[in-house]
Structure formats: C-alpha cells, structure tokens
Write an enzyme that holds these catalytic residues in place. Structure first.
Site, PDB file in Angstrom:
ATOM      1  N   TYR A 270     -22.028  10.524  33.618  1.00 10.80           N
ATOM      2  CA  TYR A 270     -21.550  11.621  34.469  1.00 10.80           C
ATOM      3  C   TYR A 270     -21.317  11.184  35.908  1.00 10.80           C
ATOM      4  O   TYR A 270     -20.225  11.372  36.454  1.00 10.80           O
ATOM      5  CB  TYR A 270     -22.544  12.782  34.434  1.00 10.80           C
ATOM      6  CG  TYR A 270     -22.157  13.921  35.348  1.00 10.80           C
ATOM      7  CD1 TYR A 270     -21.104  14.767  35.020  1.00 10.80           C
ATOM      8  CD2 TYR A 270     -22.840  14.145  36.542  1.00 10.80           C
ATOM      9  CE1 TYR A 270     -20.732  15.816  35.854  1.00 10.80           C
ATOM     10  CE2 TYR A 270     -22.479  15.192  37.377  1.00 10.80           C
ATOM     11  CZ  TYR A 270     -21.421  16.021  37.032  1.00 10.80           C
ATOM     12  OH  TYR A 270     -21.051  17.047  37.869  1.00 10.80           O
TER      13      TYR A 270
ATOM     14  N   LYS B 262     -17.715  10.966  38.177  1.00 15.47           N
ATOM     15  CA  LYS B 262     -17.380  11.676  39.410  1.00 15.47           C
ATOM     16  C   LYS B 262     -16.953  10.704  40.505  1.00 15.47           C
ATOM     17  O   LYS B 262     -16.109  11.036  41.346  1.00 15.47           O
ATOM     18  CB  LYS B 262     -18.556  12.542  39.858  1.00 15.47           C
ATOM     19  CG  LYS B 262     -18.829  13.727  38.930  1.00 15.47           C
ATOM     20  CD  LYS B 262     -17.618  14.649  38.807  1.00 15.47           C
ATOM     21  CE  LYS B 262     -17.914  15.924  38.035  1.00 15.47           C
ATOM     22  NZ  LYS B 262     -16.752  16.831  37.947  1.00 15.47           N
TER      23      LYS B 262
END
Length: 255
Positions: free
Chosen positions: A177, A181
């Site tokens: 994750y 980003k």
C-alpha cells in the site's frame, strides 16, 4: 439551478468510506456528483442516500471498458467534467480474509515476505487505475473552464517522511500500500507537469488515518474528518492553487 449549470464531479470508489463522504459533501455544496462504484446497485443505494440529484455510475478503475463507458455516459449527459476525484483504492487483499490485525498484516508485508500477487492487485487499482481514469477523462476535463483533478493519496507515501529514522510513519512503509501511494504521488507529479500550462489544476490530498474498511476500521479519524481536505481542495475555484500535496487543514505534506 439546473443540473447542467452545476459543476460536474466524478468521485471514484464513492459507494462507501471516504469516497462516499466526499461525494455527499460535494453534492451538499452544489455540485452534480457522479457516484463511481464497481457495483452499480451499491452505487444506486449510495446515490439515493446522498440525494441532491447525484447519479450512480458503474466504474471499475481496473477495467478499461468500464472507464470508457463511464466517460461516454458523462459526455452524453453533460459534455464535460469539472472535478475528478480519484479516490478508489485498496490497501491489501489478505488482512480481513485471514482475520489479521493491522500489526499482524504489516509484519507479513515486509519487503522480504510480501506477496507479489497482492502487490500487483493493489497497484492495479491505486496506480494503474488512476492513470487509466486520468487518460480517459482528460478530454472531458478539457471541455471545462474550471477543471480540477484531486488524487487521494496518503502521508504514508511520502519518501521524505519515511526516510526519516525518527518518523512515526516508517514502521508502516511496505511495498504493497505505502509504496503504491509513493507511485501515485509520482504519476500525479507527471500530470501536474503535463497540465501546468492548461486550465486544468491538479492536487494531491492525504485524508489521514480514517476508520474505513481500508484500515480494518482501526483508524482514529471519522469519515467526515478524513473527507474534509479532499472536499476543501475539490471546491477550489479557478484561482485556487495547483501542484499541492496537503492534509487537513491546508498543511503541506513533504513528497
């Protein structure tokens, strides 16, 4: 005010979580909002709950036909798009399925242990999905006199913060994750540079650590608090800034 006279917004992943709250707040503030949802029934339910004339639209950011069909629907109804909020995102594929706490999951997602398949799945939504939506919706944004793209990122993606040994964030930085980003921040910068001499503004926003399905509901901010910076930035007018990366309330996040 007629629908066609309102600013037209599309929020991806708007049937739940932060996306739902963002869509709700934008609609309350007078925008005509398309509720992007992979499952159209869930989108319809969200649109009915939000009201204000909002419209559910089937949108799976990992499916190019779904994206192009959504663009055609917006084109046929309004001929333009004024605000694009790229909110759809996933954090993992295993935590809830295996009943893991966030700490347990993080320990299993270190660089030496991470599932490459999981990494691909998350990046497909968080990175490639955003790029696909951007490319497909750009012609509609070019038809607007006051267009803005807001990409929903995370402070967890900040290389500056995570490379600081004293950072509170670095223990959460993993290739699934958080690094997705970081990649999103990079492609957003490429959008900012491509559009710097146009009327289309581009902003990055970190909503914070919110209580959503994405965080296994272990976050500490409410949906309303998590959505407010996204909404504040999406509501900027034509003189509002571009090229920013902020969290609430207009606090700059280091890249």
């Amino acid at each position: 005010m007629e629908k066609k006279d309102k600013r037209i917004a599309l929020v991806s992943g708007a049937n739940q979580g932060i996306g739902f709250q963002v869509a709700k707040d934008l609609a309350k503030n007078g925008m005509m909002v398309f509720i992007g949802s992979r499952d159209l029934q869930r989108g319809d339910k969200a649109a009915q709950e939000i009201g204000f004339g909002s419209i559910a639209i089937q949108l799976d950011v990992t499916d190019r036909k779904s994206i192009s069909d959504a663009a055609e629907k917006i084109q046929s109804q309004f001929g333009r798009l004024d605000v694009l909020v790229n909110n759809a995102g996933i954090s993992n594929t295993r935590m809830q399925r295996l009943g893991l706490s966030m700490v347990e999951y993080m320990n299993s997602a270190k660089a030496s242990l991470v599932s490459i398949d999981e990494m691909r799945t998350v990046w497909d939504t968080n990175v490639f999905g955003v790029m696909a939506v951007y490319q497909t919706m750009l012609p509609l944004l070019r038809e607007s006199n006051d267009a803005r793209i807001v990409n929903v990122s995370s402070t967890l993606g900040s290389l500056t913060l995570n490379s600081d040994p004293n950072s509170d964030y670095s223990s959460f930085y993993n290739p699934v994750y958080a690094a997705s980003k970081t990649a999103l921040n990079g492609i957003t910068l490429s959008m900012m540079l491509e559009l710097k001499d146009t009327k289309i503004k581009v902003n990055l926003v970190s909503p914070g650590f919110t209580k959503t399905a994405m965080t296994n509901f272990e976050g500490y901010e409410s949906l309303e608090d998590g959505a407010r910076e996204v909404v504040r930035v999406a509501m900027y007018g034509p003189e509002g800034p571009t090229g920013t990366f902020t969290t609430w309330d207009n606090v700059s996040v280091p890249w």
